[in-house]
Scaffold this motif. Structure first.
Motif, PDB file in Angstrom:
ATOM      1  N   ASP A 111      45.625  49.276  33.195  1.00  0.00           N
ATOM      2  CA  ASP A 111      47.689  49.429  33.585  1.00  0.00           C
ATOM      3  C   ASP A 111      47.653  50.710  33.088  1.00  0.00           C
ATOM      4  O   ASP A 111      46.774  51.237  34.070  1.00  0.00           O
ATOM      5  CB  ASP A 111      47.521  48.842  31.176  1.00  0.00           C
ATOM      6  CG  ASP A 111      47.129  49.815  30.450  1.00  0.00           C
ATOM      7  OD1 ASP A 111      46.580  50.598  31.280  1.00  0.00           O
ATOM      8  OD2 ASP A 111      47.266  49.773  29.285  1.00  0.00           O
ATOM      9  N   SER A 164      40.288  38.011  32.935  1.00  0.00           N
ATOM     10  CA  SER A 164      40.213  38.360  34.248  1.00  0.00           C
ATOM     11  C   SER A 164      38.482  38.641  34.868  1.00  0.00           C
ATOM     12  O   SER A 164      38.594  39.154  34.328  1.00  0.00           O
ATOM     13  CB  SER A 164      41.306  39.214  35.129  1.00  0.00           C
ATOM     14  OG  SER A 164      42.439  38.766  35.131  1.00  0.00           O
ATOM     15  N   ILE A 188      39.613  40.676  42.020  1.00  0.00           N
ATOM     16  CA  ILE A 188      40.591  40.247  40.986  1.00  0.00           C
ATOM     17  C   ILE A 188      40.787  38.932  40.520  1.00  0.00           C
ATOM     18  O   ILE A 188      41.320  38.076  41.824  1.00  0.00           O
ATOM     19  CB  ILE A 188      41.839  40.675  40.295  1.00  0.00           C
ATOM     20  CG1 ILE A 188      41.194  42.402  40.357  1.00  0.00           C
ATOM     21  CG2 ILE A 188      42.031  40.025  39.086  1.00  0.00           C
ATOM     22  CD1 ILE A 188      40.077  43.096  38.917  1.00  0.00           C
ATOM     23  N   ASP A 189      39.526  37.565  40.285  1.00  0.00           N
ATOM     24  CA  ASP A 189      39.502  36.480  39.936  1.00  0.00           C
ATOM     25  C   ASP A 189      39.730  35.684  41.469  1.00  0.00           C
ATOM     26  O   ASP A 189      40.073  35.077  41.672  1.00  0.00           O
ATOM     27  CB  ASP A 189      41.254  36.094  39.165  1.00  0.00           C
ATOM     28  CG  ASP A 189      41.118  36.267  37.960  1.00  0.00           C
ATOM     29  OD1 ASP A 189      40.034  36.140  37.130  1.00  0.00           O
ATOM     30  OD2 ASP A 189      41.980  35.966  37.545  1.00  0.00           O
ATOM     31  N   LEU A 218      42.260  42.853  45.503  1.00  0.00           N
ATOM     32  CA  LEU A 218      44.129  43.460  44.259  1.00  0.00           C
ATOM     33  C   LEU A 218      44.733  44.599  44.901  1.00  0.00           C
ATOM     34  O   LEU A 218      46.173  44.670  44.422  1.00  0.00           O
ATOM     35  CB  LEU A 218      43.291  44.857  43.381  1.00  0.00           C
ATOM     36  CG  LEU A 218      43.385  45.059  42.459  1.00  0.00           C
ATOM     37  CD1 LEU A 218      45.088  44.026  42.305  1.00  0.00           C
ATOM     38  CD2 LEU A 218      43.135  46.318  41.802  1.00  0.00           C
ATOM     39  N   ASP A 247      48.959  44.212  34.114  1.00  0.00           N
ATOM     40  CA  ASP A 247      47.835  44.912  33.179  1.00  0.00           C
ATOM     41  C   ASP A 247      46.446  43.646  33.614  1.00  0.00           C
ATOM     42  O   ASP A 247      47.357  42.890  33.692  1.00  0.00           O
ATOM     43  CB  ASP A 247      48.231  44.774  32.064  1.00  0.00           C
ATOM     44  CG  ASP A 247      49.472  45.805  31.752  1.00  0.00           C
ATOM     45  OD1 ASP A 247      49.922  46.502  32.720  1.00  0.00           O
ATOM     46  OD2 ASP A 247      49.807  46.118  31.241  1.00  0.00           O
ATOM     47  N   ILE A 248      45.679  44.339  33.504  1.00  0.00           N
ATOM     48  CA  ILE A 248      44.461  43.511  33.754  1.00  0.00           C
ATOM     49  C   ILE A 248      43.740  43.703  32.582  1.00  0.00           C
ATOM     50  O   ILE A 248      43.175  44.858  32.604  1.00  0.00           O
ATOM     51  CB  ILE A 248      43.421  43.226  34.567  1.00  0.00           C
ATOM     52  CG1 ILE A 248      44.834  43.118  36.258  1.00  0.00           C
ATOM     53  CG2 ILE A 248      42.499  42.537  34.970  1.00  0.00           C
ATOM     54  CD1 ILE A 248      44.270  43.811  38.083  1.00  0.00           C
TER      55      ILE A 248
END
Length: 239
Positions: free
Chosen positions: A100, A8, A32-33, A37, A114-115
């Motif tokens: 995470d 990401s 995020i992207d 978030l 999780d990222i």
């Protein structure tokens, strides 16, 4: 073919909170992207403000190392113990940064997945955000520059005092101008008393204009504070 999760992209965005009673500085929100978030899982939460991004890189709120650490990524404007907060565990593994083990202690118990980030992109974005002042209004710029001058001056220590905060003071949104004070900067400090005695609190209520360069305003305000014993020129707030 790798079975690792997809990478990401982290973007950090400065945002002036709607309610700045807890901290009038802009919060630094993680996207995020391209998606916020925090909005979906902790909509009442506020990310740590930009004043926490002014020290060395290892002190930045989202800084990571190979050591795992748990971090409160957003909290309400009251306290985490009152209305809950969102926590994440962060670490670096090789060329990846991993978020995470999320925990949401608010009424909304949902948590992000999780990222995984590319470590180089992640660290570059932290550095970019820490240096970014493009979002600032004049009141923010003057407050930041004034804080830099006062923090490095040693002036308050000379008088047995401790600088406790420099804050932008904004006009309240949706409040008529005649019912709110002018924008400016609040400088707060305390006079350190003998052991066991309560410290005296002082403050300067300074004003900022839109028709003068912010650098010049910061210099003028600093000169005013540094001209004499601050205990005699500031307002005594609490003894």
């Amino acid at each position: 073919m790798s079975d690792q999760p997809a990478i990401s992209v982290l973007t950090l965005r400065h945002r002036i909170p709607d309610d700045w009673a807890a901290d009038p500085w802009a919060e630094v929100r993680p996207l995020i992207d391209g998606a916020d978030l925090l909005q979906g899982v902790h909509p009442e939460g506020v990310a740590l403000s930009c004043r926490h991004w002014r020290g060395p890189a290892e002190s930045w709120p989202l800084a990571v190392t190979n050591e795992t650490r748990r971090f409160m990524i957003t909290e309400p404007t009251c306290t985490a113990g009152c209305c809950g907060a969102l926590y994440v565990t962060m670490r670096r593994e090789g060329d990846r940064v991993i978020w995470d083990a999320w925990e949401n202690t608010s009424d909304i118990t949902a948590v992000p997945a999780d990222i995984h980030f590319d470590a180089a992109q992640y660290e570059a974005e932290l550095a970019r955000a820490a240096a970014d002042h493009s979002w600032e209004e004049p009141v923010d710029s003057v407050a930041r520059l004034l804080e830099q001058t006062l923090t490095g001056s040693g002036w308050f220590e000379r008088w047995g005092c401790v600088l406790t905060g420099v804050w932008p003071r904004r006009n309240e949104p949706d409040v008529a101008e005649e019912f709110t004070g002018p924008e400016g900067v609040d400088v707060e400090f305390q006079h350190v008393q003998a052991p066991g005695e309560r410290a005296c609190s002082y403050a300067y209520e300074l004003f900022v204009t839109h028709d003068q360069p912010v650098e010049e305003q910061a210099r003028q305000l600093a000169a005013r504070i540094l001209a004499a014993d601050p205990r005699k020129t500031a307002e005594l707030r609490e003894r």
